[in-house]
Design a protein around this motif. Sequence first.
Motif, PDB file in Angstrom:
ATOM      1  N   VAL A 201       0.846  -1.202   0.000  1.00 49.42           N
ATOM      2  CA  VAL A 201       0.000   0.000   0.000  1.00 49.42           C
ATOM      3  C   VAL A 201       0.881   1.251   0.000  1.00 49.42           C
ATOM      4  O   VAL A 201       0.594   2.230  -0.699  1.00 49.42           O
ATOM      5  N   GLY A 202       1.978   1.219   0.748  1.00 51.37           N
ATOM      6  CA  GLY A 202       2.917   2.337   0.748  1.00 51.37           C
ATOM      7  C   GLY A 202       3.525   2.575  -0.633  1.00 51.37           C
ATOM      8  O   GLY A 202       3.701   3.716  -1.059  1.00 51.37           O
ATOM      9  N   ILE A 203       3.821   1.509  -1.340  1.00 52.65           N
ATOM     10  CA  ILE A 203       4.355   1.635  -2.703  1.00 52.65           C
ATOM     11  C   ILE A 203       3.311   2.265  -3.612  1.00 52.65           C
ATOM     12  O   ILE A 203       3.620   3.168  -4.399  1.00 52.65           O
ATOM     13  N   LEU A 204       2.071   1.796  -3.521  1.00 54.90           N
ATOM     14  CA  LEU A 204       1.006   2.347  -4.373  1.00 54.90           C
ATOM     15  C   LEU A 204       0.711   3.806  -4.051  1.00 54.90           C
ATOM     16  O   LEU A 204       0.289   4.565  -4.927  1.00 54.90           O
ATOM     17  N   MET A 205       0.936   4.202  -2.798  1.00 56.74           N
ATOM     18  CA  MET A 205       0.721   5.596  -2.404  1.00 56.74           C
ATOM     19  C   MET A 205       1.954   6.454  -2.698  1.00 56.74           C
ATOM     20  O   MET A 205       1.982   7.632  -2.371  1.00 56.74           O
ATOM     21  N   ARG A 206       2.990   5.837  -3.293  1.00 57.15           N
ATOM     22  CA  ARG A 206       4.229   6.514  -3.686  1.00 57.15           C
ATOM     23  C   ARG A 206       4.980   7.108  -2.495  1.00 57.15           C
ATOM     24  O   ARG A 206       5.542   8.192  -2.573  1.00 57.15           O
ATOM     25  N   ARG A 207       4.980   6.384  -1.408  1.00 53.04           N
ATOM     26  CA  ARG A 207       5.743   6.815  -0.240  1.00 53.04           C
ATOM     27  C   ARG A 207       7.226   6.489  -0.474  1.00 53.04           C
ATOM     28  O   ARG A 207       7.552   5.447  -1.049  1.00 53.04           O
ATOM     29  N   GLY A 208       8.091   7.334  -0.014  1.00 58.89           N
ATOM     30  CA  GLY A 208       9.522   7.145  -0.227  1.00 58.89           C
ATOM     31  C   GLY A 208      10.062   5.874   0.406  1.00 58.89           C
ATOM     32  O   GLY A 208      10.926   5.210  -0.148  1.00 58.89           O
ATOM     33  N   TRP A 209       9.562   5.519   1.566  1.00 60.54           N
ATOM     34  CA  TRP A 209      10.046   4.331   2.266  1.00 60.54           C
ATOM     35  C   TRP A 209       9.543   3.046   1.617  1.00 60.54           C
ATOM     36  O   TRP A 209      10.108   1.976   1.833  1.00 60.54           O
ATOM     37  N   GLY A 210       8.500   3.130   0.820  1.00 55.76           N
ATOM     38  CA  GLY A 210       7.877   1.930   0.268  1.00 55.76           C
ATOM     39  C   GLY A 210       8.758   1.145  -0.682  1.00 55.76           C
ATOM     40  O   GLY A 210       8.754  -0.079  -0.678  1.00 55.76           O
ATOM     41  N   GLN A 211       9.521   1.852  -1.495  1.00 56.38           N
ATOM     42  CA  GLN A 211      10.321   1.185  -2.507  1.00 56.38           C
ATOM     43  C   GLN A 211      11.431   0.333  -1.891  1.00 56.38           C
ATOM     44  O   GLN A 211      11.556  -0.850  -2.201  1.00 56.38           O
ATOM     45  N   ILE A 212      12.216   0.917  -1.021  1.00 53.79           N
ATOM     46  CA  ILE A 212      13.317   0.179  -0.394  1.00 53.79           C
ATOM     47  C   ILE A 212      12.773  -0.915   0.516  1.00 53.79           C
ATOM     48  O   ILE A 212      13.263  -2.044   0.521  1.00 53.79           O
ATOM     49  N   THR A 213      11.750  -0.591   1.297  1.00 46.78           N
ATOM     50  CA  THR A 213      11.148  -1.587   2.183  1.00 46.78           C
ATOM     51  C   THR A 213      10.518  -2.707   1.371  1.00 46.78           C
ATOM     52  O   THR A 213      10.550  -3.872   1.777  1.00 46.78           O
ATOM     53  N   GLY A 214       9.951  -2.383   0.217  1.00 51.49           N
ATOM     54  CA  GLY A 214       9.371  -3.399  -0.652  1.00 51.49           C
ATOM     55  C   GLY A 214      10.409  -4.390  -1.143  1.00 51.49           C
ATOM     56  O   GLY A 214      10.159  -5.603  -1.198  1.00 51.49           O
ATOM     57  N   VAL A 215      11.590  -3.907  -1.492  1.00 54.81           N
ATOM     58  CA  VAL A 215      12.677  -4.803  -1.907  1.00 54.81           C
ATOM     59  C   VAL A 215      13.069  -5.712  -0.748  1.00 54.81           C
ATOM     60  O   VAL A 215      13.264  -6.919  -0.927  1.00 54.81           O
ATOM     61  N   MET A 216      13.140  -5.154   0.456  1.00 60.03           N
ATOM     62  CA  MET A 216      13.513  -5.957   1.624  1.00 60.03           C
ATOM     63  C   MET A 216      12.447  -7.007   1.949  1.00 60.03           C
ATOM     64  O   MET A 216      12.778  -8.166   2.218  1.00 60.03           O
ATOM     65  N   VAL A 217      11.169  -6.616   1.914  1.00 62.19           N
ATOM     66  CA  VAL A 217      10.098  -7.566   2.234  1.00 62.19           C
ATOM     67  C   VAL A 217      10.027  -8.669   1.183  1.00 62.19           C
ATOM     68  O   VAL A 217       9.889  -9.848   1.519  1.00 62.19           O
TER      69      VAL A 217
END
Length: 145
Positions: free
Chosen positions: A88-104
């Motif tokens: 959801v953070g990635i879809l909302m274009r949050r800065g933390w979403g991209q890096i955290t998405g790679v980690m998850v």
Amino acid sequence: MSDQQQDVGTSSELPYEHSRKGAWADFAGTFAGVMLIITSCFGILQGLAAVGNDKLYPEVADYLYEFDLSAWGWIHTVLGLLGIFVGVGILMRRGWGQITGVMVAGLSMVANFAFIPYYPFWAMTIIAIDALIVWALCTQYANRA
């Protein structure tokens, strides 16, 4: 030529958001966010099935990563919940979403790798989808740079 026309530049110098590169990065981010949410939902279902019924998956003899199936269930459930939040953070274009998405997605790949003896085809399918998520998020990052 007016000042306004000079600021915009030529058509080959479109602002990033309106360029082909920007459109590709936007698509890659949306793809990754949606796929992370979908695979996370699968992870939650997989985890809850293991927690609810230990006999659902076959017994594995002498495996290095052998845990109780309830422990595997909780690992998949927690990663799934975290993945939905990050997606959801990635879809909302949050800065933390991209890096955290790679980690998850990377953690999900590791967890499913360790789960291969219990349910091999499914685990390898989720690993492949997680690899696509990592690729899409890294591509989005590279295109924005």
